[in-house]
Scaffold this motif. Structure first.
Motif, PDB file in Angstrom:
ATOM      1  N   GLY A  23      48.051 -68.302 -43.890  1.00  0.00           N
ATOM      2  CA  GLY A  23      49.300 -67.941 -44.546  1.00  0.00           C
ATOM      3  C   GLY A  23      50.506 -68.093 -43.642  1.00  0.00           C
ATOM      4  N   VAL A  26      42.913 -65.569 -43.369  1.00  0.00           N
ATOM      5  CA  VAL A  26      44.006 -65.916 -44.280  1.00  0.00           C
ATOM      6  C   VAL A  26      45.370 -65.643 -43.642  1.00  0.00           C
ATOM      7  CG1 VAL A  26      42.600 -65.589 -46.345  1.00  0.00           C
ATOM      8  CG2 VAL A  26      43.934 -63.664 -45.458  1.00  0.00           C
ATOM      9  N   GLN A  36      39.788 -57.370 -52.137  1.00  0.00           N
ATOM     10  CA  GLN A  36      40.914 -58.112 -52.702  1.00  0.00           C
ATOM     11  C   GLN A  36      42.241 -57.722 -52.040  1.00  0.00           C
ATOM     12  OE1 GLN A  36      42.005 -57.022 -56.767  1.00  0.00           O
ATOM     13  NE2 GLN A  36      42.178 -59.187 -57.274  1.00  0.00           N
ATOM     14  N   MET A  88      46.375 -67.404 -53.849  1.00  0.00           N
ATOM     15  CA  MET A  88      45.267 -66.495 -53.578  1.00  0.00           C
ATOM     16  C   MET A  88      44.844 -65.636 -54.771  1.00  0.00           C
ATOM     17  SD  MET A  88      43.045 -65.928 -51.318  1.00  0.00           S
ATOM     18  CE  MET A  88      43.810 -66.816 -49.961  1.00  0.00           C
ATOM     19  N   ILE A 122      42.260 -67.486 -56.781  1.00  0.00           N
ATOM     20  CA  ILE A 122      40.981 -67.594 -56.068  1.00  0.00           C
ATOM     21  C   ILE A 122      40.223 -66.275 -56.150  1.00  0.00           C
ATOM     22  CG2 ILE A 122      39.917 -67.966 -53.810  1.00  0.00           C
ATOM     23  CD1 ILE A 122      42.304 -69.778 -53.119  1.00  0.00           C
ATOM     24  N   LEU A 123      40.923 -65.170 -55.939  1.00  0.00           N
ATOM     25  CA  LEU A 123      40.283 -63.858 -55.960  1.00  0.00           C
ATOM     26  C   LEU A 123      39.803 -63.482 -57.356  1.00  0.00           C
ATOM     27  CD1 LEU A 123      42.692 -61.928 -53.562  1.00  0.00           C
ATOM     28  CD2 LEU A 123      40.334 -62.612 -53.104  1.00  0.00           C
ATOM     29  N   VAL A 178      47.075 -62.183 -46.017  1.00  0.00           N
ATOM     30  CA  VAL A 178      47.701 -63.504 -46.147  1.00  0.00           C
ATOM     31  C   VAL A 178      49.197 -63.438 -45.859  1.00  0.00           C
ATOM     32  CG1 VAL A 178      48.320 -63.448 -48.615  1.00  0.00           C
ATOM     33  CG2 VAL A 178      47.598 -65.593 -47.573  1.00  0.00           C
ATOM     34  N   LEU A 209      50.267 -70.072 -49.829  1.00  0.00           N
ATOM     35  CA  LEU A 209      48.898 -69.613 -50.053  1.00  0.00           C
ATOM     36  C   LEU A 209      48.883 -68.261 -50.755  1.00  0.00           C
ATOM     37  CD1 LEU A 209      45.859 -70.148 -49.536  1.00  0.00           C
ATOM     38  CD2 LEU A 209      46.127 -68.938 -47.360  1.00  0.00           C
ATOM     39  N   ALA A 210      49.913 -67.452 -50.508  1.00  0.00           N
ATOM     40  CA  ALA A 210      49.994 -66.136 -51.150  1.00  0.00           C
ATOM     41  C   ALA A 210      50.111 -66.252 -52.661  1.00  0.00           C
ATOM     42  CB  ALA A 210      51.187 -65.362 -50.591  1.00  0.00           C
ATOM     43  N   ILE A 227      42.591 -58.943 -48.401  1.00  0.00           N
ATOM     44  CA  ILE A 227      42.917 -60.371 -48.308  1.00  0.00           C
ATOM     45  C   ILE A 227      44.372 -60.616 -48.674  1.00  0.00           C
ATOM     46  CG2 ILE A 227      42.422 -62.648 -49.283  1.00  0.00           C
ATOM     47  CD1 ILE A 227      39.511 -61.726 -49.600  1.00  0.00           C
ATOM     48  N   MET A 228      44.836 -60.004 -49.755  1.00  0.00           N
ATOM     49  CA  MET A 228      46.221 -60.203 -50.179  1.00  0.00           C
ATOM     50  C   MET A 228      47.205 -59.667 -49.139  1.00  0.00           C
ATOM     51  SD  MET A 228      46.346 -61.999 -52.839  1.00  0.00           S
ATOM     52  CE  MET A 228      48.121 -61.835 -52.986  1.00  0.00           C
TER      53      MET A 228
END
Length: 309
Positions: free
Chosen positions: A209, A205, A123, A219, A222-223, A130, A215-216, A126-127
Protein backbone atom coordinates in the motif's frame (compact mmCIF):
# COMPACT_ATOMS: atom_id res chain seq x y z
CA UNK A 1 55.54 23.64 0.84
CA UNK A 2 56.76 27.08 -0.34
CA UNK A 3 57.65 28.88 -3.57
CA UNK A 4 59.29 32.21 -4.61
CA UNK A 5 56.99 34.92 -5.92
CA UNK A 6 57.86 37.38 -8.78
CA UNK A 7 58.93 40.05 -6.30
CA UNK A 8 61.29 37.74 -4.44
CA UNK A 9 58.93 37.00 -1.54
CA UNK A 10 58.15 33.55 -0.20
CA UNK A 11 54.56 32.23 -0.51
CA UNK A 12 53.49 29.30 1.58
CA UNK A 13 50.86 26.97 0.07
CA UNK A 14 48.59 24.70 2.09
CA UNK A 15 49.57 21.06 2.51
CA UNK A 16 47.41 18.67 0.48
CA UNK A 17 44.40 17.30 2.31
CA UNK A 18 44.66 13.66 3.40
CA UNK A 19 41.13 13.23 2.00
CA UNK A 20 42.10 14.36 -1.46
CA UNK A 21 41.28 11.81 -4.12
CA UNK A 22 39.04 9.69 -1.88
CA UNK A 23 35.62 8.67 -3.17
CA UNK A 24 32.44 9.43 -1.23
CA UNK A 25 32.25 5.80 -0.06
CA UNK A 26 35.88 5.92 1.14
CA UNK A 27 35.27 9.20 2.98
CA UNK A 28 32.21 7.73 4.69
CA UNK A 29 34.20 4.67 5.76
CA UNK A 30 37.06 6.84 7.03
CA UNK A 31 34.85 8.97 9.26
CA UNK A 32 32.30 6.31 10.24
CA UNK A 33 29.41 7.92 8.36
CA UNK A 34 26.29 6.02 7.33
CA UNK A 35 23.46 6.79 4.93
CA UNK A 36 20.59 8.64 6.62
CA UNK A 37 17.62 6.31 6.97
CA UNK A 38 19.58 3.26 5.84
CA UNK A 39 18.04 -0.11 6.57
CA UNK A 40 19.56 -1.72 9.68
CA UNK A 41 20.31 -5.42 9.90
CA UNK A 42 17.37 -7.68 10.63
CA UNK A 43 18.55 -8.38 14.18
CA UNK A 44 19.11 -4.68 14.87
CA UNK A 45 15.70 -3.90 13.38
CA UNK A 46 14.02 -6.35 15.76
CA UNK A 47 15.91 -4.76 18.66
CA UNK A 48 14.76 -1.28 17.61
CA UNK A 49 11.19 -2.46 17.26
CA UNK A 50 11.24 -4.00 20.73
CA UNK A 51 12.57 -0.70 22.07
CA UNK A 52 9.46 1.02 20.65
CA UNK A 53 7.03 -1.44 22.27
CA UNK A 54 5.57 1.23 24.58
CA UNK A 55 4.95 3.51 21.61
CA UNK A 56 3.28 0.67 19.69
CA UNK A 57 0.90 -0.07 22.57
CA UNK A 58 0.11 3.60 23.27
CA UNK A 59 -0.43 4.34 19.56
CA UNK A 60 -2.82 1.39 19.18
CA UNK A 61 -4.81 2.44 22.25
CA UNK A 62 -5.03 6.04 21.04
CA UNK A 63 -6.27 4.89 17.61
CA UNK A 64 -8.83 2.61 19.23
CA UNK A 65 -10.15 5.43 21.42
CA UNK A 66 -10.32 7.89 18.52
CA UNK A 67 -11.95 5.44 16.10
CA UNK A 68 -15.53 6.11 17.26
CA UNK A 69 -14.96 9.39 19.09
CA UNK A 70 -17.38 11.25 16.80
CA UNK A 71 -20.21 8.70 17.22
CA UNK A 72 -22.75 9.08 20.01
CA UNK A 73 -22.53 5.40 20.95
CA UNK A 74 -18.74 5.61 20.96
CA UNK A 75 -16.95 2.32 21.62
CA UNK A 76 -20.21 0.37 21.56
CA UNK A 77 -19.89 0.34 17.77
CA UNK A 78 -16.98 -2.06 18.22
CA UNK A 79 -19.59 -4.63 19.22
CA UNK A 80 -22.62 -3.32 17.35
CA UNK A 81 -21.02 -3.40 13.89
CA UNK A 82 -20.14 -7.14 13.77
CA UNK A 83 -23.42 -7.99 15.53
CA UNK A 84 -25.42 -6.12 12.91
CA UNK A 85 -23.44 -7.87 10.17
CA UNK A 86 -24.21 -11.22 11.82
CA UNK A 87 -27.92 -10.33 11.98
CA UNK A 88 -27.96 -9.52 8.25
CA UNK A 89 -26.11 -12.72 7.37
CA UNK A 90 -28.46 -14.75 9.55
CA UNK A 91 -31.50 -13.29 7.79
CA UNK A 92 -30.07 -13.99 4.32
CA UNK A 93 -28.15 -17.22 4.85
CA UNK A 94 -29.90 -18.69 7.86
CA UNK A 95 -33.57 -17.94 7.14
CA UNK A 96 -33.75 -17.50 3.38
CA UNK A 97 -30.98 -19.72 1.98
CA UNK A 98 -30.97 -22.26 4.85
CA UNK A 99 -27.19 -22.34 5.03
CA UNK A 100 -27.47 -23.87 8.49
CA UNK A 101 -27.98 -27.33 7.02
CA UNK A 102 -26.91 -30.03 9.46
CA UNK A 103 -26.88 -27.64 12.43
CA UNK A 104 -29.57 -26.74 14.95
CA UNK A 105 -30.29 -23.07 15.60
CA UNK A 106 -28.60 -23.39 19.01
CA UNK A 107 -25.40 -24.22 17.17
CA UNK A 108 -25.80 -22.20 13.97
CA UNK A 109 -26.36 -18.79 15.56
CA UNK A 110 -23.19 -18.85 17.75
CA UNK A 111 -21.45 -20.52 14.76
CA UNK A 112 -22.35 -17.53 12.58
CA UNK A 113 -21.60 -14.85 15.18
CA UNK A 114 -18.21 -16.43 15.95
CA UNK A 115 -17.35 -16.55 12.26
CA UNK A 116 -18.25 -12.91 11.73
CA UNK A 117 -16.28 -11.70 14.76
CA UNK A 118 -13.18 -13.76 13.96
CA UNK A 119 -13.12 -12.91 10.26
CA UNK A 120 -13.70 -9.23 11.05
CA UNK A 121 -10.50 -9.37 13.15
CA UNK A 122 -8.49 -10.44 10.11
CA UNK A 123 -10.36 -8.16 7.72
CA UNK A 124 -9.87 -5.06 9.87
CA UNK A 125 -6.19 -5.82 10.46
CA UNK A 126 -5.60 -5.99 6.71
CA UNK A 127 -7.60 -2.86 5.92
CA UNK A 128 -5.76 -0.94 8.64
CA UNK A 129 -2.42 -2.33 7.52
CA UNK A 130 -2.83 -1.33 3.88
CA UNK A 131 -3.05 2.33 4.95
CA UNK A 132 -0.48 2.09 7.77
CA UNK A 133 2.27 3.86 5.81
CA UNK A 134 0.37 5.77 3.11
CA UNK A 135 -2.09 7.14 5.67
CA UNK A 136 0.61 8.30 8.11
CA UNK A 137 3.18 9.92 5.83
CA UNK A 138 3.48 12.97 8.07
CA UNK A 139 4.56 10.81 10.99
CA UNK A 140 6.82 8.67 8.83
CA UNK A 141 8.63 11.67 7.35
CA UNK A 142 8.90 13.65 10.58
CA UNK A 143 10.27 11.02 12.96
CA UNK A 144 12.87 8.28 12.81
CA UNK A 145 11.55 4.95 14.09
CA UNK A 146 11.18 1.40 12.74
CA UNK A 147 8.29 1.69 10.28
CA UNK A 148 7.02 -1.79 11.19
CA UNK A 149 5.76 -0.16 14.38
CA UNK A 150 2.76 1.19 12.45
CA UNK A 151 1.27 -2.01 10.93
CA UNK A 152 2.06 -3.93 14.14
CA UNK A 153 0.26 -1.24 16.13
CA UNK A 154 -2.79 -1.38 13.87
CA UNK A 155 -2.97 -5.17 14.19
CA UNK A 156 -2.72 -4.78 17.97
CA UNK A 157 -5.53 -2.24 17.85
CA UNK A 158 -7.79 -4.79 16.14
CA UNK A 159 -6.85 -7.43 18.71
CA UNK A 160 -7.88 -5.09 21.52
CA UNK A 161 -11.14 -4.41 19.72
CA UNK A 162 -11.83 -8.13 19.36
CA UNK A 163 -11.08 -8.76 23.04
CA UNK A 164 -13.66 -6.11 23.92
CA UNK A 165 -16.16 -7.76 21.56
CA UNK A 166 -15.48 -11.22 22.99
CA UNK A 167 -17.70 -10.35 25.95
CA UNK A 168 -20.69 -10.28 23.62
CA UNK A 169 -19.51 -13.46 21.90
CA UNK A 170 -19.41 -15.23 25.27
CA UNK A 171 -22.93 -14.02 26.05
CA UNK A 172 -24.22 -15.33 22.70
CA UNK A 173 -22.55 -18.71 23.24
CA UNK A 174 -23.94 -19.06 26.77
CA UNK A 175 -27.37 -17.86 25.63
CA UNK A 176 -27.56 -20.76 23.18
CA UNK A 177 -26.40 -23.43 25.60
CA UNK A 178 -22.60 -23.45 25.27
CA UNK A 179 -21.31 -22.92 28.80
CA UNK A 180 -17.70 -22.23 29.86
CA UNK A 181 -15.53 -25.33 30.03
CA UNK A 182 -11.93 -26.42 29.60
CA UNK A 183 -12.26 -26.02 25.84
CA UNK A 184 -12.62 -22.27 26.33
CA UNK A 185 -8.95 -22.17 27.36
CA UNK A 186 -8.13 -22.89 23.71
CA UNK A 187 -9.28 -19.37 22.88
CA UNK A 188 -5.93 -17.97 24.07
CA UNK A 189 -3.65 -19.91 21.68
CA UNK A 190 -6.15 -19.47 18.83
CA UNK A 191 -6.12 -15.69 19.25
CA UNK A 192 -2.33 -15.63 19.63
CA UNK A 193 -1.84 -17.56 16.39
CA UNK A 194 -4.40 -15.47 14.53
CA UNK A 195 -2.79 -12.26 15.78
CA UNK A 196 0.59 -13.37 14.41
CA UNK A 197 -1.05 -14.27 11.11
CA UNK A 198 -2.91 -10.94 10.91
CA UNK A 199 0.22 -8.97 11.80
CA UNK A 200 2.13 -10.70 9.02
CA UNK A 201 -0.57 -9.84 6.49
CA UNK A 202 -0.71 -6.26 7.77
CA UNK A 203 3.05 -5.92 7.21
CA UNK A 204 2.75 -7.31 3.68
CA UNK A 205 -0.09 -5.05 2.59
CA UNK A 206 1.52 -2.05 4.35
CA UNK A 207 4.54 -2.30 2.05
CA UNK A 208 2.32 -2.86 -0.98
CA UNK A 209 0.00 0.00 0.00
CA UNK A 210 2.95 2.37 0.55
CA UNK A 211 3.89 1.95 -3.10
CA UNK A 212 0.37 1.61 -4.52
CA UNK A 213 -2.20 3.57 -2.46
CA UNK A 214 -4.99 2.43 -4.80
CA UNK A 215 -4.67 -1.03 -3.23
CA UNK A 216 -6.86 0.27 -0.40
CA UNK A 217 -9.72 0.63 -2.90
CA UNK A 218 -9.26 -2.88 -4.28
CA UNK A 219 -8.79 -4.66 -0.96
CA UNK A 220 -12.49 -4.71 0.12
CA UNK A 221 -13.39 -6.76 -2.96
CA UNK A 222 -10.56 -9.23 -2.29
CA UNK A 223 -11.60 -9.58 1.35
CA UNK A 224 -15.27 -10.05 0.49
CA UNK A 225 -14.37 -12.88 -1.89
CA UNK A 226 -12.17 -14.43 0.80
CA UNK A 227 -15.00 -14.19 3.33
CA UNK A 228 -17.46 -16.08 1.12
CA UNK A 229 -14.85 -18.79 0.48
CA UNK A 230 -14.03 -19.23 4.17
CA UNK A 231 -17.27 -20.61 5.57
CA UNK A 232 -18.24 -17.59 7.66
CA UNK A 233 -21.95 -18.16 7.04
CA UNK A 234 -21.98 -21.92 6.39
CA UNK A 235 -20.14 -25.13 7.17
CA UNK A 236 -17.78 -25.96 4.32
CA UNK A 237 -18.09 -29.67 5.11
CA UNK A 238 -21.88 -29.65 4.94
CA UNK A 239 -22.18 -27.30 1.98
CA UNK A 240 -19.80 -29.32 -0.20
CA UNK A 241 -21.06 -32.80 0.68
CA UNK A 242 -21.11 -34.97 -2.42
CA UNK A 243 -18.86 -32.62 -4.35
CA UNK A 244 -15.12 -32.56 -5.04
CA UNK A 245 -13.30 -33.51 -1.86
CA UNK A 246 -10.15 -31.76 -3.09
CA UNK A 247 -12.00 -28.43 -3.32
CA UNK A 248 -13.43 -28.91 0.17
CA UNK A 249 -9.98 -29.64 1.61
CA UNK A 250 -8.46 -26.56 -0.02
CA UNK A 251 -11.22 -24.36 1.42
CA UNK A 252 -10.90 -25.97 4.86
CA UNK A 253 -7.18 -25.30 5.20
CA UNK A 254 -7.36 -21.67 4.13
CA UNK A 255 -6.20 -19.70 7.20
CA UNK A 256 -9.40 -17.71 7.76
CA UNK A 257 -11.43 -20.94 7.92
CA UNK A 258 -8.86 -22.62 10.19
CA UNK A 259 -8.93 -19.88 12.85
CA UNK A 260 -12.71 -19.58 12.70
CA UNK A 261 -13.21 -23.32 13.09
CA UNK A 262 -10.79 -23.53 16.01
CA UNK A 263 -12.62 -20.70 17.78
CA UNK A 264 -15.97 -22.39 17.12
CA UNK A 265 -14.62 -25.67 18.43
CA UNK A 266 -13.43 -23.93 21.60
CA UNK A 267 -16.67 -22.03 22.22
CA UNK A 268 -19.58 -24.10 20.92
CA UNK A 269 -20.48 -27.39 22.60
CA UNK A 270 -22.26 -28.77 19.53
CA UNK A 271 -19.37 -28.05 17.19
CA UNK A 272 -17.16 -31.11 17.63
CA UNK A 273 -13.74 -32.15 16.37
CA UNK A 274 -15.37 -33.87 13.39
CA UNK A 275 -15.90 -30.44 11.85
CA UNK A 276 -12.16 -29.69 11.85
CA UNK A 277 -9.73 -30.66 9.09
CA UNK A 278 -6.95 -33.13 9.92
CA UNK A 279 -3.88 -31.66 11.67
CA UNK A 280 -5.73 -28.39 12.21
CA UNK A 281 -3.37 -27.12 14.94
CA UNK A 282 -0.31 -27.78 12.79
CA UNK A 283 -1.98 -25.88 9.95
CA UNK A 284 -2.80 -22.97 12.26
CA UNK A 285 0.81 -22.75 13.49
CA UNK A 286 2.12 -23.05 9.93
CA UNK A 287 0.02 -20.13 8.65
CA UNK A 288 0.92 -17.96 11.67
CA UNK A 289 4.68 -18.55 11.38
CA UNK A 290 4.85 -18.25 7.59
CA UNK A 291 2.74 -15.09 7.46
CA UNK A 292 4.47 -13.36 10.38
CA UNK A 293 8.08 -14.21 9.52
CA UNK A 294 7.58 -13.78 5.78
CA UNK A 295 5.63 -10.54 6.24
CA UNK A 296 8.18 -9.10 8.66
CA UNK A 297 11.15 -9.80 6.37
CA UNK A 298 9.24 -8.57 3.31
CA UNK A 299 8.41 -5.27 5.07
CA UNK A 300 11.93 -4.84 6.49
CA UNK A 301 13.53 -5.13 3.06
CA UNK A 302 11.89 -1.85 1.97
CA UNK A 303 12.48 0.01 5.26
CA UNK A 304 14.60 2.80 3.75
CA UNK A 305 12.01 3.55 1.03
CA UNK A 306 8.97 4.32 3.19
CA UNK A 307 7.88 7.96 3.08
CA UNK A 308 10.18 8.89 0.19
CA UNK A 309 9.20 10.09 -3.24
Amino acid sequence: MSETTHDGGIAVSAAPSPDEGLTAAQLAATYGLTVSGARPSLVEYVRQLWGRRHFILAFSQAKLTAQYSQAKLGQLWQVATPLLNAAVYYFIFGLILHASRGMSQDVYIPFLVTGVFVFTFTQSSIMSGVRAISGNLGLVRALHFPRASLPVSFALQQLQQLLFSMIVLFIVAIGFGSYPGLSWLLIVPVLALQFLFNTGLALIVARMGAKTPDLAQLMPFILRTWMYASGVMFSINKMLEGRSEAVARVLEVNPAAVYMDLMRFALIDGYGAGNLPPHVWAIAVFWAVVAFVGGFVYFWKAEERYGRG
